[in-house]
Design a protein around this motif. Structure first.
Motif, mmCIF file in Angstrom:
data_model
loop_
_atom_site.group_PDB
_atom_site.id
_atom_site.type_symbol
_atom_site.label_atom_id
_atom_site.label_comp_id
_atom_site.label_asym_id
_atom_site.label_seq_id
_atom_site.Cartn_x
_atom_site.Cartn_y
_atom_site.Cartn_z
ATOM 1 N N TYR A 57 3.858 -1.001 7.794
ATOM 2 C CA TYR A 57 2.840 -0.218 8.504
ATOM 3 C C TYR A 57 3.463 1.021 9.151
ATOM 4 O O TYR A 57 2.864 2.084 9.197
ATOM 5 N N HIS A 58 4.666 0.853 9.674
ATOM 6 C CA HIS A 58 5.311 1.971 10.376
ATOM 7 C C HIS A 58 5.674 3.089 9.393
ATOM 8 O O HIS A 58 5.509 4.259 9.703
ATOM 9 N N VAL A 59 6.162 2.684 8.212
ATOM 10 C CA VAL A 59 6.512 3.678 7.194
ATOM 11 C C VAL A 59 5.263 4.448 6.795
ATOM 12 O O VAL A 59 5.261 5.673 6.716
ATOM 13 N N ARG A 60 4.185 3.703 6.578
ATOM 14 C CA ARG A 60 2.966 4.336 6.107
ATOM 15 C C ARG A 60 2.393 5.258 7.177
ATOM 16 O O ARG A 60 2.033 6.407 6.911
ATOM 17 N N HIS A 61 2.316 4.734 8.398
ATOM 18 C CA HIS A 61 1.703 5.518 9.464
ATOM 19 C C HIS A 61 2.495 6.807 9.740
ATOM 20 O O HIS A 61 1.926 7.888 9.782
ATOM 21 N N GLU A 97 -5.797 2.559 11.811
ATOM 22 C CA GLU A 97 -5.000 1.480 11.225
ATOM 23 C C GLU A 97 -4.671 0.417 12.282
ATOM 24 O O GLU A 97 -4.540 -0.749 11.991
ATOM 25 N N PHE A 98 -4.501 0.886 13.506
ATOM 26 C CA PHE A 98 -4.096 -0.014 14.589
ATOM 27 C C PHE A 98 -5.269 -0.232 15.534
ATOM 28 O O PHE A 98 -6.041 0.677 15.777
ATOM 29 N N ILE A 147 3.506 14.219 6.316
ATOM 30 C CA ILE A 147 2.838 15.056 5.319
ATOM 31 C C ILE A 147 1.743 15.917 5.963
ATOM 32 O O ILE A 147 1.660 17.124 5.737
ATOM 33 N N ARG A 148 0.916 15.295 6.800
ATOM 34 C CA ARG A 148 -0.150 16.070 7.469
ATOM 35 C C ARG A 148 0.421 17.223 8.280
ATOM 36 O O ARG A 148 -0.095 18.335 8.257
ATOM 37 N N LYS A 203 -6.357 -7.411 9.426
ATOM 38 C CA LYS A 203 -5.478 -6.866 8.386
ATOM 39 C C LYS A 203 -4.865 -7.949 7.510
ATOM 40 O O LYS A 203 -4.504 -9.005 8.000
ATOM 41 N N GLY A 220 4.821 8.178 7.810
ATOM 42 C CA GLY A 220 4.933 8.988 6.597
ATOM 43 C C GLY A 220 3.714 9.872 6.387
ATOM 44 O O GLY A 220 3.822 11.038 6.003
ATOM 45 N N GLU A 221 2.545 9.317 6.655
ATOM 46 C CA GLU A 221 1.318 10.119 6.494
ATOM 47 C C GLU A 221 1.300 11.296 7.465
ATOM 48 O O GLU A 221 0.856 12.393 7.120
ATOM 49 N N GLN A 274 0.827 -1.203 0.000
ATOM 50 C CA GLN A 274 0.000 0.000 0.000
ATOM 51 C C GLN A 274 0.859 1.250 0.000
ATOM 52 O O GLN A 274 1.895 1.298 0.629
ATOM 53 N N THR A 275 0.399 2.249 -0.706
ATOM 54 C CA THR A 275 1.101 3.520 -0.700
ATOM 55 C C THR A 275 0.499 4.403 0.380
ATOM 56 O O THR A 275 -0.530 4.066 0.971
ATOM 57 N N LEU A 276 1.139 5.548 0.633
ATOM 58 C CA LEU A 276 0.633 6.448 1.658
ATOM 59 C C LEU A 276 -0.798 6.886 1.318
ATOM 60 O O LEU A 276 -1.108 7.142 0.174
ATOM 61 N N PHE A 277 -1.624 6.959 2.325
ATOM 62 C CA PHE A 277 -3.017 7.402 2.233
ATOM 63 C C PHE A 277 -3.907 6.483 1.381
ATOM 64 O O PHE A 277 -5.023 6.838 1.049
#
Lengths: 166, 251
Positions: B135-139, A141-142, B145-146, A164, B141-142, A118-121
């Protein structure tokens, strides 16, 4: 012809006992449903059960290993548990029966994990386990355990957990 | 493969994970909102689980009487070889998310490479950890940006965090003699290739977050040699408290 060796432990019985041990956090699922029980084999006179962790830090792992061990011991087996890391467990190993039981208990079963990048967002579309609507949104997510995230159905308004993909 | 350099390398990686996991766990019950109170301890759990698997392996490689707990709880500060980045205090949420993002973006390609490396045990640990790190990168990383592209206040905090933490990132890519040995044996990837991927991924997210990568003429290093920042002693005091006060205490 040789007489059957009565002292030999019944490996099929041992397999059955280990497979039917419930998961401590999702007690309606057996270890076989979850797909984390890899093999049960006989090494000399000892039953060795190989168990895969779902997540590295899953707090249930020690409990699961203990439960398998004591179930086997209570049935009179000399037993040992080995942790098996390769190949890594994936949610694709949850059986069809496991999916059915998850849904029946209000948890959306995982989509296929294969090629899960998955990519960001990126939002994954998850179907509500209560009303089957696809109109749902991710809240977190968690969740309560490493393997689940929190969703809400915008149709029936019920919050629910999603197992998940992993 | 010679067990000593492998042991040292495994302990380095384990220390990174234990210490960052401990730092994240300090947020438990203090996060700015409920969802984050779930996410940070969840990530901490992943990191500590990965550390446990690595310490177990270290104990096996060492082949003495030490267990995973001895490695985690009963060493002195100079014996921990984590990089300095992971021990930096939580400071604020922006700082914590950036620290996480820097580290997870480093570990993701690292684990991916190790999972097809030459060491069977590390391969198994890496295959699990790779997915978790995603998951850690995504969480994190978002959140970069926010916050970076958020309000004036959030952008200020994000920029402060970048200025403070960026000098600590170089150390992740250093390789001492022990690690070099493991690289040559194909157990772990060479650090330049990981750094190139890291730079690329950080740049992409920073561009979206309206952040700039600062120049760091004076990288902060020392952790890999056991020379830690002042904050580390306080962290260890808390981490080791139970085992120091009640030696041998068990659940």
């Amino acid at each position: 012809m040789t007489a059957p060796d009565v002292s030999q432990p019944d490996i099929n019985l041992a397999k059955q006992i280990a497979a039917n041990v419930p998961d401590p956090e999702l007690p309606y699922l057996t270890l076989a449903d979850l797909g984390i029980l890899r093999t049960v084999e006989l090494q000399n006179d000892t039953v060795v059960a190989y168990v895969s962790p779902t997540y590295s830090g899953c707090p249930a792992l020690d409990v699961i290993e203990q439960s398998v061990l004591s179930a086997l011991q209570q049935a009179g087996f000399k037993a040992r548990i080995e942790r098996s890391l390769l190949p890594p467990w994936t949610t694709d190993w949850i059986t069809a029966e496991g999916h059915r039981k998850l849904k029946a208990n209000g948890i959306a079963p995982p989509h296929s994990a294969s090629g899960n990048k998955q990519t960001l967002f990126a939002e994954r579309k998850v179907t509500c386990p209560n009303c089957d609507s696809g109109n749902t949104e991710k809240i977190s997510e968690f969740g309560s355990t490493p393997c689940k995230s929190q969703y809400q159905c915008k149709q029936c308004r019920e919050p629910f957990e999603y197992f998940k993909c992993h | 493969m010679n067990p000593d350099p492998l042991l040292q390398t495994v302990v380095q990686i384990a220390d990174d994970h234990l210490i960052l996991g401990h730092r994240l766990s300090e947020w438990c019950g203090h996060a700015p909102m409920l969802e984050e109170d779930l996410s940070m301890p969840n990530m901490a759990l992943d990191l500590i689980g990965q550390a446990r698997a690595l310490y177990n392996y270290a104990a096996k490689l060492e082949n003495k009487d030490r267990t995973e707990d001895d490695f985690a709880y009963l060493r002195s500060d100079r014996e921990y070889t984590n990089c300095l980045l992971v021990e930096r205090p939580n400071t604020d949420f922006a700082y914590t998310m950036l620290r996480q993002f820097y580290f997870a973006t480093f570990m993701q390609p690292f684990w991916q490479s190790v999972s097809s490396g030459t060491d069977e045990t590390l391969k198994g640990i890496a295959a699990k950890a790779y997915k978790e790190t995603g998951y850690h990168v995504r969480h994190s990383g978002e959140w970069i940006i926010r916050l970076g592209d958020g309000t004036e206040e959030s952008a200020r905090r994000m920029n402060d965090a970048v200025a403070e933490l960026h000098p600590y990132t170089d150390e992740m890519f250093t390789a001492d003699a022990a690690r070099q040995y493991c690289i040559e044996n194909g157990a772990v990837p060479d650090m330049q290739s990981i750094q190139a991927i890291w730079n690329n991924n950080i740049s992409q997210v920073f561009a979206q977050a309206r952040l700039t990568i600062p120049k760091t003429p004076y990288p902060q290093t020392g952790g890999r040699q056991g020379q830690h920042t002042e904050d580390f002693g306080f962290l260890l005091a808390e981490l080791q408290y139970m085992q120091r006060s009640y030696p041998g205490a068990k659940w």
